[in-house]
Design a protein around this motif. Structure first.
Motif: not given
Length: 366
Positions: A299-311
């Motif tokens: 599991x990890x964040x996805x995209x730029x980070x500082x918010x958004x989504x995780x997968x």
């Protein structure tokens, strides 16, 4: 990349062929024909390589065909394009900075077909939120471009559609890598490596669980933070980026060989490195931990980070559903399960979907 709209809908082309052929050489008469256009793209997620890709290391993006972006354009009797998207209802030209990409998409599509005589009522509808690192700007631009081209009875090659979409993305991202423009209409995972884009073989019977933190990410802020860290602490930051590059190359092999455990481990390591780059977020950390405790192998964040989504990577649907339930329990705003081994369905114009989206747009104005 995905096939062009008309290559994907041969039955529709046949049905419209005789009708449009009668007007193909008569611009004045063509303008009098009441035609509607439809375009469809989908979301994307970064499996491995966000941020390190900025420095030339490999990044793998996965198209999420189960999360659609749809656009309908219908000619009107007015002189201005009208837009109905993300709660905005009004003239396209007055839609503000948030919709600059859509305005540009309409222009590049009109330029491509060599026509700008029709005013369109433009409606977009997405299965996923904007500003969450899921490629919404590229998906929206790509869907609108396809819809406008469709309305004028034209077709475009995959390369042409990519160029048009990336041209629209310039307004949103300045110097887009092309990764979002390609992945939001792709069938296979996409590898970006030193600026070169290629497809990745995937044979992995796993499920990807995508969770929305409900917090808008800031790619610009996150990229800027990593840049400052890179400049102020070059040696350790470069070592992190080097390691992330290795993870990206290993993940390519994992996808091809169906190594679920191996890919999950790469994801876990990537999350640790992203956290050290200070681009994670407490809410994302909580969701990542919840997914792992619920049976996710990675599991990890996805995209730029500082918010958004995780997968989160799940070896089975049963586990994926358990992960989803617990993510909701930890405050996730929306959770989707995407079968990584699925193939995209044929494009469907979805007339009822247009009626529903347009009705919702009308209700939002009351």
């Amino acid at each position: 990349m995905a096939e062009s709209l008309h290559e994907q809908t041969p039955q529709r082309n046949q049905a419209l062929g005789d009708h449009r052929a009668a007007y193909a050489n008569d611009a004045h008469e063509m303008d009098r024909v009441y035609l509607s256009g439809y375009g469809e793209t989908w979301a994307k997620t970064i499996l491995i390589g966000e941020h390190s890709a900025v420095y030339g290391y490999p990044a793998i993006a996965l198209p999420l065909q189960s999360l659609k972006m749809r656009a309908w354009v219908t000619p009107t009797g007015g002189g201005e394009h009208m837009l109905h998207a993300l709660g905005y209802e009004g003239e396209l030209r007055s839609s503000g900075k948030r919709f600059a990409g859509i305005r540009r998409a309409v222009k590049v599509a009109e330029s491509f077909v060599g026509r700008s005589s029709l005013a369109f009522d433009i409606v977009t509808e997405a299965d996923f939120p904007a500003e969450r690192g899921l490629g919404s700007s590229a998906a929206a631009a790509g869907a609108v471009i396809r819809a406008v081209i469709d309305a004028y009875g034209r077709s475009a090659t995959p390369d042409e559609l990519f160029g048009l979409t990336n041209g629209a993305e310039i307004v949103t991202h300045g110097h887009p890598s092309g990764l979002d423009s390609v992945t939001t209409c792709a069938s296979d995972p996409i590898l970006l490596d030193h600026g070169a884009i290629s497809t990745v073989d995937m044979d992995i019977p796993a499920y990807l669980v995508i969770a929305d933190s409900g917090i808008s990410g800031s790619t610009r802020e996150a990229v800027g933070g990593v840049r400052r860290q890179y400049e102020h602490d070059f040696e350790s930051t470069k070592a992190l980026l080097d390691s992330m590059g290795v993870l990206g190359r290993q993940a390519v092999v994992d996808l091809a060989q169906g190594d679920i455990e191996g890919l999950g481990e790469r994801m876990n390591q990537a999350q640790q490195m992203l956290d050290r780059l200070a681009v994670s977020h407490p809410v994302l950390d909580l969701l990542v931990q919840s997914a792992l405790e619920s049976g996710a192998v990675g599991a990890k964040l996805t995209g730029g980070g500082l918010g958004g989504c995780m997968i989160a990577l799940s070896p089975s649907m049963v586990t994926a559903e358990a992960i989803r339930t617990n993510l909701y329990g930890q405050g996730a705003k929306k959770v989707w399960i995407h079968p990584m081994h699925s193939r995209p369905q044929s494009l469907v114009r979805d007339a009822p979907g247009y009626a529903s989206a347009r009705k919702q747009a009308d209700e939002n104005t009351r």
